[in-house]
Design a protein around this motif. Structure first.
Motif, PDB file in Angstrom:
ATOM      1  N   LEU A 105       0.837  -1.190   0.000  1.00 45.03           N
ATOM      2  CA  LEU A 105       0.000   0.000   0.000  1.00 45.03           C
ATOM      3  C   LEU A 105       0.877   1.247   0.000  1.00 45.03           C
ATOM      4  CD1 LEU A 105      -2.875   1.188   0.239  1.00 45.03           C
ATOM      5  CD2 LEU A 105      -2.547   1.178   2.722  1.00 45.03           C
ATOM      6  N   TYR A 106       0.591   2.120  -0.945  1.00 42.30           N
ATOM      7  CA  TYR A 106       1.301   3.391  -1.059  1.00 42.30           C
ATOM      8  C   TYR A 106       0.287   4.521  -1.115  1.00 42.30           C
ATOM      9  CZ  TYR A 106       4.916   0.126  -2.529  1.00 42.30           C
ATOM     10  OH  TYR A 106       5.776  -0.934  -2.590  1.00 42.30           O
ATOM     11  N   VAL A 107       0.681   5.671  -0.606  1.00 40.63           N
ATOM     12  CA  VAL A 107      -0.125   6.881  -0.708  1.00 40.63           C
ATOM     13  C   VAL A 107       0.701   7.897  -1.479  1.00 40.63           C
ATOM     14  CG1 VAL A 107      -1.211   8.779   0.567  1.00 40.63           C
ATOM     15  CG2 VAL A 107      -1.401   6.416   1.419  1.00 40.63           C
ATOM     16  N   CYS A 108       0.089   8.466  -2.523  1.00 43.50           N
ATOM     17  CA  CYS A 108       0.789   9.409  -3.406  1.00 43.50           C
ATOM     18  C   CYS A 108      -0.069  10.642  -3.643  1.00 43.50           C
ATOM     19  CB  CYS A 108       1.040   8.786  -4.783  1.00 43.50           C
ATOM     20  SG  CYS A 108       1.894   7.214  -4.784  1.00 43.50           S
ATOM     21  N   PRO A 109       0.536  11.831  -3.624  1.00 43.63           N
ATOM     22  CA  PRO A 109      -0.213  13.002  -4.080  1.00 43.63           C
ATOM     23  C   PRO A 109      -0.465  12.878  -5.578  1.00 43.63           C
ATOM     24  CG  PRO A 109       2.065  13.594  -3.593  1.00 43.63           C
ATOM     25  CD  PRO A 109       1.892  12.164  -3.195  1.00 43.63           C
ATOM     26  N   ARG A 110      -1.536  13.493  -6.047  1.00 41.13           N
ATOM     27  CA  ARG A 110      -1.940  13.327  -7.450  1.00 41.13           C
ATOM     28  C   ARG A 110      -0.888  13.774  -8.449  1.00 41.13           C
ATOM     29  NH1 ARG A 110      -6.795  17.616  -7.332  1.00 41.13           N
ATOM     30  NH2 ARG A 110      -5.538  19.401  -6.759  1.00 41.13           N
ATOM     31  N   ASP A 111       0.030  14.653  -8.047  1.00 45.04           N
ATOM     32  CA  ASP A 111       1.077  15.111  -8.969  1.00 45.04           C
ATOM     33  C   ASP A 111       2.387  14.322  -8.813  1.00 45.04           C
ATOM     34  OD1 ASP A 111       1.879  16.108  -6.524  1.00 45.04           O
ATOM     35  OD2 ASP A 111       2.220  18.155  -7.234  1.00 45.04           O
TER      36      ASP A 111
END
Length: 176
Positions: A105-111
């Motif tokens: 599981l990773y969390v990334c900002p949309r950019d």
């Protein structure tokens, strides 16, 4: 979550429903804090051989919501590990989720460039069955040659990935 034994399996349609189960749990926890949840990696490509581990990118607007995301994920058993050396991609581990398939599981900002790379590569493979066959063969061979070394497995398949990146327009010099 470091891989101890490298196993690559033929595509399994059950991977999609496994992703949906994980997505539902995360979506319930995060609600409006996230923009979306992307199934990325080899298990997201029909026909692709893969290690049986679902790769997931949770997309957030930006880091202004990140602390709240960390708290909500912590409440359902995910522990923030940091970016693990990849900018704008935050990793989370878990200890006890027997009701869900093994996943990253990773969390990334949309950019995030890493999120962009994951999406472009996944979408390229979904549209190119010959690339899927080629990459699947390379991964299967790598797993047979290096069943006890994830690092050697990755090294073996790297030239194929770099070639496919060029084909889909990804610049290897950028840290997508």
């Amino acid at each position: 979550m470091k891989t101890k034994k490298v196993i690559v399996l033929p595509y399994d349609a059950a991977w999609e429903s496994a992703f949906e189960a994980i997505r539902a749990e995360i979506q319930t926890a995060l609600g409006d804090l996230m923009l979306g949840i992307e199934h990325v990696g080899s298990t997201s490509v029909k026909g692709m051989s893969a290690k049986p581990c679902i790769d997931i990118d949770v997309v957030i607007r930006d880091y202004s919501v990140f602390d709240a995301v960390v708290q909500k994920l912590d409440a359902i058993g995910y522990i923030h590990e940091g970016d693990l050396g990849i900018q704008d991609r935050e990793a989370f581990k878990y200890a006890d989720k027997p009701h869900l398939m093994t996943h990253h599981l990773y969390v990334c900002p949309r950019d995030s460039e890493e999120l962009h790379r994951h999406i472009v590569f996944r979408d390229f493979l979904r549209k190119n069955p010959e690339a899927v066959k080629k990459y699947s063969r390379v991964k299967e061979t790598a797993a047979q040659l290096f069943p006890d070394s994830i690092d050697q497995y990755i090294e073996y398949k790297s030239p194929c990935i770099e070639e496919l990146y060029r084909e889909c327009g990804l610049d290897k010099t950028k840290n997508y």
